[in-house]
Every structure is written in C-alpha cells, then in structure tokens.
Design a protein around this motif. Structure first.
Motif, PDB file in Angstrom:
ATOM      1  N   UNK A  32       0.839  -1.199   0.000  1.00  0.00           N
ATOM      2  CA  UNK A  32       0.000   0.000   0.000  1.00  0.00           C
ATOM      3  C   UNK A  32       0.870   1.242   0.000  1.00  0.00           C
ATOM      4  N   UNK A  33       1.893   1.246   0.848  1.00  0.00           N
ATOM      5  CA  UNK A  33       2.782   2.404   0.928  1.00  0.00           C
ATOM      6  C   UNK A  33       3.565   2.611  -0.358  1.00  0.00           C
ATOM      7  N   UNK A  34       4.006   1.517  -0.969  1.00  0.00           N
ATOM      8  CA  UNK A  34       4.767   1.622  -2.217  1.00  0.00           C
ATOM      9  C   UNK A  34       3.907   2.183  -3.341  1.00  0.00           C
ATOM     10  N   UNK A  35       2.671   1.729  -3.424  1.00  0.00           N
ATOM     11  CA  UNK A  35       1.756   2.232  -4.463  1.00  0.00           C
ATOM     12  C   UNK A  35       1.492   3.716  -4.258  1.00  0.00           C
ATOM     13  N   UNK A  36       1.196   4.091  -3.025  1.00  0.00           N
ATOM     14  CA  UNK A  36       0.880   5.491  -2.732  1.00  0.00           C
ATOM     15  C   UNK A  36       2.081   6.399  -3.025  1.00  0.00           C
ATOM     16  N   UNK A  37       3.262   5.966  -2.596  1.00  0.00           N
ATOM     17  CA  UNK A  37       4.465   6.774  -2.823  1.00  0.00           C
ATOM     18  C   UNK A  37       4.728   6.942  -4.316  1.00  0.00           C
ATOM     19  N   UNK A  38       4.587   5.844  -5.063  1.00  0.00           N
ATOM     20  CA  UNK A  38       4.823   5.919  -6.503  1.00  0.00           C
ATOM     21  C   UNK A  38       3.838   6.864  -7.174  1.00  0.00           C
ATOM     22  N   UNK A  39       2.566   6.744  -6.824  1.00  0.00           N
ATOM     23  CA  UNK A  39       1.554   7.588  -7.453  1.00  0.00           C
ATOM     24  C   UNK A  39       1.779   9.058  -7.136  1.00  0.00           C
ATOM     25  N   UNK A  40       2.250   9.354  -5.929  1.00  0.00           N
ATOM     26  CA  UNK A  40       2.552  10.747  -5.587  1.00  0.00           C
ATOM     27  C   UNK A  40       3.742  11.262  -6.390  1.00  0.00           C
ATOM     28  N   UNK A  41       4.753  10.412  -6.571  1.00  0.00           N
ATOM     29  CA  UNK A  41       5.925  10.832  -7.346  1.00  0.00           C
ATOM     30  C   UNK A  41       5.572  11.054  -8.813  1.00  0.00           C
ATOM     31  N   UNK A  42       4.665  10.228  -9.338  1.00  0.00           N
ATOM     32  CA  UNK A  42       4.288  10.354 -10.745  1.00  0.00           C
ATOM     33  C   UNK A  42       3.593  11.684 -11.028  1.00  0.00           C
ATOM     34  N   UNK A  43       2.928  12.228 -10.030  1.00  0.00           N
ATOM     35  CA  UNK A  43       2.250  13.511 -10.225  1.00  0.00           C
ATOM     36  C   UNK A  43       3.238  14.622 -10.545  1.00  0.00           C
ATOM     37  N   UNK A  44       4.458  14.507 -10.019  1.00  0.00           N
ATOM     38  CA  UNK A  44       5.466  15.550 -10.225  1.00  0.00           C
ATOM     39  C   UNK A  44       6.379  15.267 -11.414  1.00  0.00           C
ATOM     40  N   UNK A  45       6.135  14.177 -12.130  1.00  0.00           N
ATOM     41  CA  UNK A  45       6.981  13.802 -13.267  1.00  0.00           C
ATOM     42  C   UNK A  45       6.213  14.083 -14.559  1.00  0.00           C
ATOM     43  N   UNK A  46       6.611  15.144 -15.233  1.00  0.00           N
ATOM     44  CA  UNK A  46       5.899  15.558 -16.441  1.00  0.00           C
ATOM     45  C   UNK A  46       6.033  14.557 -17.578  1.00  0.00           C
ATOM     46  N   UNK A  47       7.030  13.674 -17.495  1.00  0.00           N
ATOM     47  CA  UNK A  47       7.204  12.690 -18.564  1.00  0.00           C
ATOM     48  C   UNK A  47       6.215  11.528 -18.451  1.00  0.00           C
ATOM     49  N   UNK A  48       5.582  11.408 -17.313  1.00  0.00           N
ATOM     50  CA  UNK A  48       4.595  10.339 -17.108  1.00  0.00           C
ATOM     51  C   UNK A  48       3.209  10.897 -17.390  1.00  0.00           C
ATOM     52  N   UNK A  49       2.569  10.348 -18.393  1.00  0.00           N
ATOM     53  CA  UNK A  49       1.270  10.853 -18.829  1.00  0.00           C
ATOM     54  C   UNK A  49       0.104   9.997 -18.346  1.00  0.00           C
ATOM     55  N   UNK A  50       0.378   8.739 -17.982  1.00  0.00           N
ATOM     56  CA  UNK A  50      -0.677   7.848 -17.511  1.00  0.00           C
ATOM     57  C   UNK A  50      -0.059   6.838 -16.562  1.00  0.00           C
ATOM     58  N   UNK A  99      -5.367  12.769 -10.613  1.00  0.00           N
ATOM     59  CA  UNK A  99      -5.482  13.722 -11.739  1.00  0.00           C
ATOM     60  C   UNK A  99      -5.048  13.163 -13.086  1.00  0.00           C
ATOM     61  N   UNK A 100      -4.066  12.257 -13.105  1.00  0.00           N
ATOM     62  CA  UNK A 100      -3.608  11.699 -14.369  1.00  0.00           C
ATOM     63  C   UNK A 100      -4.439  10.465 -14.732  1.00  0.00           C
ATOM     64  N   UNK A 101      -4.512  10.128 -16.009  1.00  0.00           N
ATOM     65  CA  UNK A 101      -5.239   8.915 -16.403  1.00  0.00           C
ATOM     66  C   UNK A 101      -4.727   7.698 -15.628  1.00  0.00           C
ATOM     67  N   UNK A 102      -5.647   6.991 -14.976  1.00  0.00           N
ATOM     68  CA  UNK A 102      -5.328   5.818 -14.161  1.00  0.00           C
ATOM     69  C   UNK A 102      -6.045   4.637 -14.789  1.00  0.00           C
ATOM     70  N   UNK A 103      -5.260   3.679 -15.276  1.00  0.00           N
ATOM     71  CA  UNK A 103      -5.785   2.525 -16.002  1.00  0.00           C
ATOM     72  C   UNK A 103      -5.494   1.281 -15.179  1.00  0.00           C
ATOM     73  N   UNK A 202       0.057  13.163 -25.575  1.00  0.00           N
ATOM     74  CA  UNK A 202      -1.384  13.240 -25.818  1.00  0.00           C
ATOM     75  C   UNK A 202      -2.185  12.327 -24.900  1.00  0.00           C
ATOM     76  N   UNK A 203      -1.582  11.876 -23.808  1.00  0.00           N
ATOM     77  CA  UNK A 203      -2.242  10.885 -22.949  1.00  0.00           C
ATOM     78  C   UNK A 203      -3.203  11.535 -21.963  1.00  0.00           C
ATOM     79  N   UNK A 204      -4.159  12.273 -22.484  1.00  0.00           N
ATOM     80  CA  UNK A 204      -5.239  12.775 -21.635  1.00  0.00           C
ATOM     81  C   UNK A 204      -6.322  11.705 -21.581  1.00  0.00           C
ATOM     82  N   UNK A 205      -7.276  11.875 -20.668  1.00  0.00           N
ATOM     83  CA  UNK A 205      -8.272  10.828 -20.459  1.00  0.00           C
ATOM     84  C   UNK A 205      -9.030  10.476 -21.733  1.00  0.00           C
ATOM     85  N   UNK A 206      -9.394  11.478 -22.513  1.00  0.00           N
ATOM     86  CA  UNK A 206     -10.131  11.203 -23.738  1.00  0.00           C
ATOM     87  C   UNK A 206      -9.334  10.365 -24.712  1.00  0.00           C
ATOM     88  N   UNK A 207      -8.036  10.664 -24.847  1.00  0.00           N
ATOM     89  CA  UNK A 207      -7.190   9.895 -25.746  1.00  0.00           C
ATOM     90  C   UNK A 207      -6.938   8.481 -25.234  1.00  0.00           C
TER      91      UNK A 207
END
Length: 353
Positions: A32-50, A99-103, A202-207
């Motif tokens: 749980x902690x690893x998932x949460x930490x990763x998801x928080x870090x991804x928010x600050x990484x502009x190269x990660x779109x989804x 906020x980012x597309x979560x699949x 272009x990895x917005x939710x619609x795309x």
C-alpha cells in the motif's frame, strides 16, 4: 520500495505491477505504501502521462488484503492492527481523485482490496478471465475499501446481492454492476499497454479512452442482468430475514443458490453489511463511507466471527466456520449499532462531507 511492487515504464506510461503472484497479489502494508508513494511521485513527473496498475502472474490482479496478517495482529491485540486500513482507505480515495489517467487491468481474480485498487479508478478494464467479488461476509467481515459507496450505485439491488452473498461475477457482471468499464481480451493487454505508452504528450483521459476502445469487445449479457428482476424483488428489504424469506418464496435455481449461499455466511456480517449498504445509499460520498467502514473494521477485530472466518478459510481450511451468534434471530440490533459508533478517530480529518 518494496520488491512486492514493481515499478516499470512503457513509453510515457508508468506501470505499477503487484508482485506477490503466489499469494494472488494480496495486499499488505508495504505494498500500500509503495503504491501510494509511486503515485505521488508520478504527479510531479511531467514525462509520465498515464499510470497503469496490473498484477504479476496469470491468476489475478489482487485477491484482497492479506487477512492472515490482520488475524495475527488482531489476535495479539497489537495496537497497530488497524494501520493497514488507516493507509489503504486513503489510497482508495486518492485513486478516485487521481489527476492523471489511471488505467487498471482487472485480469483474473479481483476481490476485496483488489476492487478498492480498481473500481475507484478512471479506466477499469476486465478480461474473459476476470472473477470479481466482495466475499467478506464469508469470513465474518464486510465489504470495505469504499464498497459501501460503490455497491449501492449498482443498478437496482445488484450491489446488495453482491455485498451480502459475496458470489463472484464475470467481466459482463462487473461492467453491469458499474465496477468496470470495458472488456479487453487478455491476450491484448500487452499491446494495450504499449499503445497507451505510445500516446506520449497526448495521454489525456479522452485519448486514453479512445485508445482502449480500439481493443474492446462486447461483454455480452451478464447473469446479473438476466436475474435482475429476481434480485430487485428479493433484495429491496432492509432486514436480512425478509430477504431470505423472499428468496424462499421466489423459487428457481438462482434464488435457491443465492439463499443457500447467504445461510452459510456470518449472520452478524450479513446484518452489518446490509446496514452499511443502506447507509452508503444515503451518504454524501466516498469519504463518509470509508470513515464508517473504518469504524466498523475496528470493532470487527474485537469480536469472534472474523477470527473464526479466517481460521476456517485459510488457517485450518476446514471451510466450516462456527459463527457466534449462529443465527440471525440471535443477533441483537444493539450489537450492530456498536459497529457504527464512529468513535475511533477520523481517516480524513480535514475533509468536509
């Protein structure tokens, strides 16, 4: 970072892989902690779109929380026994608002805590191998991880049926109940991940949604849809006894199987689950339901049926739990009230309901 969670990249997509295949990727606190930490870090990484969540092995995404750990800590009266829920439930909420597309790839067994990691997400994909359930009444517990918010939103009384019986549903059933969105064949999942990763800027939710749509197949009619009228007739009551009586009067194989299944569940869990589902229907949102579930979970650890249910299911494996009280008419309404007292602090102290 726990080796039970593998962090990967496929193009512009971050891939979180649950890595306990021998345990059906059951969740523990480090995961749980690893998932949460990763998801928080991804928010600050502009190269990660989804962000894509999947499970290692071919048997399932996640079979739920590691109940053996809860059993051992609860038995030992460890004050940290509730720590798992204190961190898992906020993760469920974070997924619902990511906020980012979560699949999420709900391939194979997706139950309990696995539903919490998936059904709150934006893009929920099932396959022909999906087996989804909230089976908690069978171990003296109740559907949690926000299920008391999700299940009441299912068509008619479908969510009540799922929560009380714990019977698994297939891909079509998961979609019909509103816990998943689309069916993608399991042999197409790798190609789908590559396609999402290739979206680059272009990895917005619609795309992402349009990309997923290229891989989908019609799910077909679910058993839930086929039996919807029976479910609605029998599960619209606010007393478990009335539901069982209606099932007995209904006749037919579906009603009989449903009733037989419920009679094997913990009477206390059935009554508590129905109360929680009805309260969820009147709730303001997910947070209110998670707070209520947490309060009930703390009380569960103080009572008999959870320990007996886990013993029968995974310790002795005799599949013969001896519930106490043993029947619905022995369960006192005041005892159910005690689970809903809300005296265990708040998981979301700054959230306005």
């Amino acid at each position: 970072m726990s080796d039970e969670v593998i962090l990967d990249r496929v193009g512009s997509a971050a891939v979180i892989r649950l890595n306990r295949p021998k345990a059906l990727n059951s969740l523990n606190l480090p995961m749980v902690r690893a998932i949460r930490e990763a998801m928080e870090q991804y928010l600050d990484d502009a190269s990660i779109k989804a962000v894509i969540l999947t499970g290692e092995g071919e048997r399932g995404l996640c079979a739920g929380g590691d109940i053996r750990v809860l059993y051992d800590m609860g038995k030992a009266r460890d004050p940290e026994a509730t720590r798992f829920w204190r961190e898992e439930f906020p993760l469920n909420y974070a997924i619902s608002h990511y906020p980012k597309p979560y699949v999420v790839l709900m391939d194979g067994i997706t139950m309990g805590g696995g539903v919490g990691l998936s059904a709150h997400g934006r893009h929920r994909i099932v396959t022909e191998r999906t087996r989804l359930a909230m089976p908690e009444t069978g171990i003296g517990y109740f559907p949690d991880v926000g299920a008391t918010w999700l299940l009441p939103q299912a068509p008619g009384e479908v969510g009540t049926w799922m929560g009380l019986t714990g019977i698994e549903v297939d891909a079509a059933g998961a979609i019909y109940a509103g816990l998943a969105d689309v069916l993608v064949p399991s042999d197409q999942l790798d190609a789908l991940v590559e396609a999402i990763g290739a979206l680059a800027g272009e990895a917005e939710d619609g795309n992402v949604e349009a990309t997923i749509a290229r891989f989908t197949l019609p799910p077909g009619e679910s058993a839930l849809e086929k039996n919807r009228s029976v479910i609605d007739r029998c599960f619209g009551f606010d007393r478990v006894e009335d539901i069982l009586e209606a099932l007995a009067d209904e006749g037919g194989e579906f009603a009989a199987t449903t009733r037989d299944t419920m009679l094997k569940r913990s009477p206390t869990s059935l009554m508590l689950t129905l109360r929680l589902l009805r309260a969820g229907r009147q709730s303001s949102g997910l947070v209110e339901c998670l707070e209520r579930e947490f309060s009930a979970g703390v009380e569960i650890l103080r009572n008999h049926d959870f320990y007996e249910g886990v013993r029968a299911a995974i310790i002795d494996k005799d599949r013969n739990p001896q519930w106490s009280p043993a029947s619905l008419d022995e369960v006192q309404a005041e005892s159910i009230d005690a689970y809903l007292g809300g005296k265990h602090g708040s998981l979301f102290p700054d959230h306005r309901l």
